[in-house]
Scaffold this motif. Structure first.
Motif, short mmCIF file in Angstrom:
data_model
loop_
_atom_site.label_atom_id
_atom_site.label_comp_id
_atom_site.label_asym_id
_atom_site.label_seq_id
_atom_site.Cartn_x
_atom_site.Cartn_y
_atom_site.Cartn_z
N GLY A 33 41.29 33.50 36.41
CA GLY A 33 41.20 34.85 35.85
C GLY A 33 42.56 35.48 35.62
O GLY A 33 42.79 36.17 34.63
N MET A 34 43.50 35.22 36.55
CA MET A 34 44.84 35.78 36.38
C MET A 34 45.61 35.07 35.27
O MET A 34 46.34 35.72 34.51
CB MET A 34 45.60 35.70 37.70
CG MET A 34 45.08 36.70 38.73
SD MET A 34 46.03 36.72 40.23
CE MET A 34 47.58 37.37 39.66
N LEU A 35 45.45 33.75 35.17
CA LEU A 35 46.15 33.02 34.10
C LEU A 35 45.65 33.39 32.72
O LEU A 35 46.41 33.42 31.76
CB LEU A 35 46.01 31.51 34.32
CG LEU A 35 46.77 30.93 35.51
CD1 LEU A 35 46.45 29.44 35.66
CD2 LEU A 35 48.27 31.14 35.35
N LEU A 36 44.35 33.67 32.63
CA LEU A 36 43.76 34.06 31.34
C LEU A 36 43.88 35.55 31.08
O LEU A 36 43.48 36.01 30.01
CB LEU A 36 42.29 33.65 31.31
CG LEU A 36 42.01 32.16 31.34
CD1 LEU A 36 40.51 31.90 31.48
CD2 LEU A 36 42.56 31.49 30.08
N ASP A 37 44.39 36.27 32.04
CA ASP A 37 44.49 37.74 31.96
C ASP A 37 43.12 38.34 31.65
O ASP A 37 42.97 39.23 30.81
CB ASP A 37 45.52 38.15 30.92
CG ASP A 37 45.95 39.61 31.10
OD1 ASP A 37 45.84 40.12 32.24
OD2 ASP A 37 46.36 40.23 30.11
N ALA A 38 42.10 37.80 32.35
CA ALA A 38 40.73 38.24 32.13
C ALA A 38 40.46 39.52 32.91
O ALA A 38 41.07 39.79 33.94
CB ALA A 38 39.77 37.15 32.58
N ASP A 39 39.53 40.31 32.40
CA ASP A 39 39.18 41.55 33.09
C ASP A 39 37.91 41.41 33.92
O ASP A 39 37.43 42.39 34.49
CB ASP A 39 39.04 42.69 32.08
CG ASP A 39 37.98 42.41 31.04
OD1 ASP A 39 37.51 41.26 30.97
OD2 ASP A 39 37.65 43.34 30.29
N TRP A 40 37.33 40.20 34.01
CA TRP A 40 36.13 40.01 34.79
C TRP A 40 36.46 39.90 36.27
O TRP A 40 37.58 39.60 36.65
CB TRP A 40 35.33 38.79 34.35
CG TRP A 40 36.12 37.55 34.06
CD1 TRP A 40 36.59 37.17 32.85
CD2 TRP A 40 36.55 36.55 34.98
NE1 TRP A 40 37.28 35.98 32.95
CE2 TRP A 40 37.26 35.59 34.25
CE3 TRP A 40 36.42 36.37 36.33
CZ2 TRP A 40 37.84 34.46 34.84
CZ3 TRP A 40 36.97 35.25 36.93
CH2 TRP A 40 37.67 34.32 36.18
N ARG A 41 35.46 40.16 37.08
CA ARG A 41 35.62 40.10 38.53
C ARG A 41 34.94 38.84 39.05
O ARG A 41 34.00 38.35 38.46
CB ARG A 41 35.02 41.35 39.17
CG ARG A 41 35.76 42.61 38.72
CD ARG A 41 35.16 43.87 39.28
NE ARG A 41 35.12 43.93 40.73
CZ ARG A 41 36.12 44.35 41.51
NH1 ARG A 41 37.25 44.70 40.95
NH2 ARG A 41 35.97 44.41 42.81
N VAL A 42 35.43 38.32 40.14
CA VAL A 42 34.90 37.11 40.75
C VAL A 42 33.74 37.49 41.66
O VAL A 42 33.87 38.35 42.53
CB VAL A 42 35.99 36.38 41.56
CG1 VAL A 42 35.45 35.11 42.18
CG2 VAL A 42 37.19 36.08 40.68
N ALA A 43 32.59 36.86 41.44
CA ALA A 43 31.38 37.20 42.20
C ALA A 43 31.14 36.19 43.31
O ALA A 43 31.29 34.99 43.12
CB ALA A 43 30.18 37.25 41.27
N LEU A 44 30.75 36.71 44.47
CA LEU A 44 30.24 35.86 45.54
C LEU A 44 28.76 35.66 45.26
O LEU A 44 28.00 36.61 45.23
CB LEU A 44 30.42 36.54 46.90
CG LEU A 44 31.84 36.82 47.36
CD1 LEU A 44 31.83 37.63 48.63
CD2 LEU A 44 32.59 35.54 47.56
N SER A 45 28.34 34.43 45.03
CA SER A 45 26.96 34.20 44.64
C SER A 45 26.43 32.92 45.27
O SER A 45 27.17 32.16 45.90
CB SER A 45 26.86 34.11 43.12
OG SER A 45 27.52 32.95 42.67
N SER A 46 25.15 32.68 45.05
CA SER A 46 24.56 31.44 45.56
C SER A 46 25.12 30.23 44.82
O SER A 46 25.12 29.12 45.35
CB SER A 46 23.04 31.48 45.44
OG SER A 46 22.66 31.65 44.09
N ALA A 47 25.64 30.43 43.60
CA ALA A 47 26.28 29.34 42.88
C ALA A 47 27.59 28.93 43.55
O ALA A 47 28.07 27.81 43.36
CB ALA A 47 26.55 29.75 41.44
N LEU A 48 28.17 29.79 44.34
CA LEU A 48 29.38 29.48 45.09
C LEU A 48 29.04 28.96 46.49
O LEU A 48 29.63 28.01 46.98
CB LEU A 48 30.24 30.74 45.18
CG LEU A 48 31.60 30.65 45.85
CD1 LEU A 48 32.49 29.67 45.10
CD2 LEU A 48 32.25 32.02 45.89
#
Length: 125
Positions: A33-48
């Motif tokens: 996310g930082m390298l892409l300069d993305a504005d999304w947030r990282v989610a804690l999920s069951s996929a993780l």
């Protein structure tokens, strides 16, 4: 089929594995996310947490358990707790820098534990 000597893993290392795995993946997602300069947030999920629980189940066979009861109670119960934690924390999100700050130390500790377990001497008798 075994490809090497069976090296039992300590219970403490096994207990730390899903936490470190989850934090490491979280950090890598934060880095992306930082390298892409993305504005999304990282989610804690069951996929993780799901893959962390799967890794924990797979590694349970390599742990040197004190009793058979511990193997059944912890070996199946702890991965279930890890997965349920993913379901309960599904709405929690972190910013990319925070995720990266959590992931770098976890990745370092995971690497140290893997190296320590690999170089551990097993007594023959």
């Amino acid at each position: 089929m075994s490809f090497g000597a069976h090296r039992p893993m300590s219970v403490l290392t096994w207990l730390a594995t899903p936490v470190l795995f989850t934090a490491s993946v979280l950090g890598l997602i934060g880095l992306g996310g930082m390298l892409l300069d993305a504005d999304w947030r990282v989610a804690l999920s069951s996929a993780l947490f799901g893959p962390a629980a799967a890794v924990t189940v797979l590694l349970a066979g390599f742990v040197e358990w004190r009793t058979v009861r511990c193997r059944w109670c912890l070996g199946l119960g702890y991965p279930a707790v890890v997965f349920v934690a993913g379901l309960l924390l599904g709405d929690v999100t972190l910013s990319s820098p925070v995720a990266l700050a959590l992931g770098i130390p976890a990745l370092t500790v995971l690497g140290v534990l893997m190296r320590r377990e690999r170089n551990r001497v097993i007594p023959i008798a």
